[in-house]
Design a protein around this motif. Structure first.
Motif, mmCIF file in Angstrom:
data_model
loop_
_atom_site.group_PDB
_atom_site.id
_atom_site.type_symbol
_atom_site.label_atom_id
_atom_site.label_comp_id
_atom_site.label_asym_id
_atom_site.label_seq_id
_atom_site.Cartn_x
_atom_site.Cartn_y
_atom_site.Cartn_z
ATOM 1 N N VAL A 151 -4.340 10.928 6.175
ATOM 2 C CA VAL A 151 -3.604 9.998 5.324
ATOM 3 C C VAL A 151 -3.982 8.343 5.598
ATOM 4 O O VAL A 151 -3.905 7.801 4.490
ATOM 5 N N ALA A 152 -3.881 8.334 6.754
ATOM 6 C CA ALA A 152 -4.745 6.910 7.193
ATOM 7 C C ALA A 152 -5.985 6.444 6.669
ATOM 8 O O ALA A 152 -6.050 5.576 6.134
ATOM 9 N N GLN A 153 -6.910 7.506 6.441
ATOM 10 C CA GLN A 153 -8.152 7.423 6.044
ATOM 11 C C GLN A 153 -7.903 6.789 4.537
ATOM 12 O O GLN A 153 -8.709 6.160 3.762
ATOM 13 N N SER A 154 -7.112 7.599 3.838
ATOM 14 C CA SER A 154 -6.670 7.220 2.469
ATOM 15 C C SER A 154 -6.110 6.021 2.225
ATOM 16 O O SER A 154 -6.330 5.387 1.137
ATOM 17 N N GLY A 155 -5.213 5.779 3.192
ATOM 18 C CA GLY A 155 -4.771 4.331 3.010
ATOM 19 C C GLY A 155 -6.088 3.214 2.754
ATOM 20 O O GLY A 155 -5.872 1.995 2.190
ATOM 21 N N HIS A 156 -7.033 3.343 4.032
ATOM 22 C CA HIS A 156 -7.875 2.690 3.869
ATOM 23 C C HIS A 156 -8.834 2.484 2.570
ATOM 24 O O HIS A 156 -9.334 1.541 2.188
ATOM 25 N N ASP A 157 -8.990 3.770 1.789
ATOM 26 C CA ASP A 157 -9.277 3.728 0.131
ATOM 27 C C ASP A 157 -8.643 2.746 -0.277
ATOM 28 O O ASP A 157 -9.194 1.967 -1.312
ATOM 29 N N GLY A 158 -7.288 2.662 -0.270
ATOM 30 C CA GLY A 158 -6.308 1.464 -0.899
ATOM 31 C C GLY A 158 -6.564 0.129 -0.510
ATOM 32 O O GLY A 158 -6.859 -0.821 -1.517
ATOM 33 N N LEU A 159 -6.975 -0.205 0.641
ATOM 34 C CA LEU A 159 -7.672 -1.384 1.137
ATOM 35 C C LEU A 159 -8.811 -1.885 0.466
ATOM 36 O O LEU A 159 -9.117 -2.956 -0.374
ATOM 37 N N ALA A 160 -9.933 -0.657 0.182
ATOM 38 C CA ALA A 160 -11.168 -0.951 -0.453
ATOM 39 C C ALA A 160 -11.009 -1.177 -1.942
ATOM 40 O O ALA A 160 -11.748 -1.841 -2.528
ATOM 41 N N ARG A 161 -9.930 -0.582 -2.686
ATOM 42 C CA ARG A 161 -9.805 -0.806 -3.969
ATOM 43 C C ARG A 161 -8.964 -2.320 -4.403
ATOM 44 O O ARG A 161 -9.114 -2.686 -5.280
ATOM 45 N N ALA A 162 -8.304 -2.628 -3.392
ATOM 46 C CA ALA A 162 -7.694 -3.881 -3.773
ATOM 47 C C ALA A 162 -8.338 -5.132 -3.215
ATOM 48 O O ALA A 162 -8.324 -6.341 -3.917
ATOM 49 N N LEU A 163 -9.285 -5.110 -2.166
ATOM 50 C CA LEU A 163 -9.637 -6.128 -1.366
ATOM 51 C C LEU A 163 -11.269 -6.290 -1.902
ATOM 52 O O LEU A 163 -12.010 -5.160 -1.842
ATOM 53 N N MET A 164 -11.997 -7.340 -1.811
ATOM 54 C CA MET A 164 -13.548 -7.485 -2.078
ATOM 55 C C MET A 164 -13.808 -8.651 -1.125
ATOM 56 O O MET A 164 -13.542 -9.784 -1.346
ATOM 57 N N PRO A 165 -14.629 -8.278 0.048
ATOM 58 C CA PRO A 165 -15.005 -7.192 0.521
ATOM 59 C C PRO A 165 -14.030 -6.908 1.459
ATOM 60 O O PRO A 165 -13.239 -7.616 1.829
ATOM 61 N N ALA A 166 -14.001 -5.431 1.697
ATOM 62 C CA ALA A 166 -13.063 -4.928 2.748
ATOM 63 C C ALA A 166 -13.766 -4.432 4.010
ATOM 64 O O ALA A 166 -15.153 -3.802 3.756
ATOM 65 N N HIS A 167 -13.205 -4.182 5.047
ATOM 66 C CA HIS A 167 -13.887 -3.721 6.071
ATOM 67 C C HIS A 167 -14.968 -4.096 6.519
ATOM 68 O O HIS A 167 -16.030 -3.636 6.953
ATOM 69 N N THR A 168 -14.888 -5.464 6.845
ATOM 70 C CA THR A 168 -16.381 -6.151 7.125
ATOM 71 C C THR A 168 -16.159 -6.281 8.651
ATOM 72 O O THR A 168 -15.444 -5.718 9.193
ATOM 73 N N ARG A 169 -17.445 -6.689 9.102
ATOM 74 C CA ARG A 169 -17.790 -6.962 10.514
ATOM 75 C C ARG A 169 -16.630 -7.862 11.069
ATOM 76 O O ARG A 169 -16.382 -7.609 12.443
ATOM 77 N N PHE A 170 -15.982 -8.748 10.402
ATOM 78 C CA PHE A 170 -15.154 -9.930 10.997
ATOM 79 C C PHE A 170 -13.596 -9.255 10.592
ATOM 80 O O PHE A 170 -12.849 -10.152 11.191
#
Length: 316
Positions: free
Chosen positions: A244-263
């Motif tokens: 479920v946590a992994q799917s939550g991160h899909d939500g981050l990627a859908r809402a933010l640009m960019p998401a999960h950056t090095r920073f």
């Protein structure tokens, strides 16, 4: 089912905040009921965290007594010590021969500002936030779960990848769906949004398709992150909480640009706090949507009424 009744289906979950008088930092504490099962997924390159390794599915401890979201970068992890004391005084913790040891997970975001005295939540702040924790129970889309520039979201910003800081904040969303057995599955997301990226309005994809996209200059290392908690009344194993946590991160990627950056140090804890029966895939879909909704709520809550989101934040 009304919003208030949905929030009550997450019985035992309590949320409290401490906000620095300057409004530049703070912490948010989520106290979890006995028997909570939890896991975590961390993405992005710069996490500041405490005890997250305990939540890996192969570890002995099944869950956590509390989750602390805080500002102050690594300094702000000290807020968790106050929550440990609060839980210890309440007799909470993993049983050991020497007495219960509270399992308090901490995640911090970077809200320190150049040219200003460093501020961060300390152990006293964490204790005060835990002492103030109450069960969310209200009206509106998030059913009383907090939204705004409070607690861990007080000093949050977004959009630094465009070299313009805009207000971020604390955001929440609460969703539910009916199962074939007639039960109501509830998923609530609470996030402190302090991202390198910004709300995805489609402009980046459009620029890439037109061929006129220009890569941004490198953001300052370690100046952002989105951290949060997803709670559900569905009975999940520790491994299922991870999914479920992994799917939550899909939500981050859908809402933010960019998401999960090095920073960024993006991290989401999932806590199973009930015994409702529902398909894990339904919970994962709800978590994806709830996280995206919480991100949008956090960013829009930081904007003055009537604005479109293109102004600089208070420290920008």
């Amino acid at each position: 089912m009304s919003p208030g009744s949905r929030s009550r289906s997450l019985a035992g979950v309590r949320v409290g905040h401490w906000t620095h008088p300057s409004g530049r930092t703070g912490c948010t504490v989520v106290l979890l009921p006995d028997g909570t099962v939890a896991s975590v997924e961390v993405r992005g390159g710069a996490p500041a965290s405490r005890e997250l390794e305990l939540l890996a599915p192969e570890r002995t401890v099944a869950g956590a007594d509390a989750v602390v979201l805080s500002g102050g970068s690594a300094f702000g992890l000290a807020a968790a010590e106050g929550v440990v004391r609060y839980c210890s005084e309440a007799g909470r913790g993993f049983p050991t021969p020497g007495g219960p040891v509270p399992i308090v997970v901490g995640m911090s975001l970077y809200d320190l500002r150049p040219g200003k005295p460093p501020l961060w939540p300390d152990a006293r702040a964490g204790y005060e936030a835990a002492s103030a924790a109450r069960s969310p129970d209200g009206e509106g889309p998030a059913a009383g779960w907090p939204v705004g520039r409070i607690g861990a979201g007080a000093g949050a910003t977004v959009g630094i990848w465009r070299a313009v800081r805009r207000p971020g904040g604390l955001g929440s969303a609460l969703l539910s769906f009916e199962t074939e057995a007639g039960e109501t599955a509830v998923v609530a997301a609470l996030l402190a949004v302090n991202a390198v990226g910004d709300l995805d309005d489609g402009s980046v994809a459009g620029a890439l398709r037109r061929g006129d996209f220009r890569a941004p200059t490198q953001p300052p290392l370690g100046t952002s992150t989105t951290i949060g908690v997803i709670c559900t009344n569905v009975r999940l194993s520790k491994l299922e909480c991870l999914l479920v946590a992994q799917s939550g991160h899909d939500g981050l990627a859908r809402a933010l640009m960019p998401a999960h950056t090095r920073f960024d140090g993006d991290a989401l804890v999932v806590a199973s706090v009930g015994d409702a029966e529902a398909p894990i895939d339904g919970v994962r879909i709800a978590a994806t949507v709830a996280v995206g909704d919480a991100v949008r709520a956090a960013v829009t809550s930081g904007l003055p009424s009537g604005t479109s989101g293109d102004q600089q934040g208070p420290d920008g």
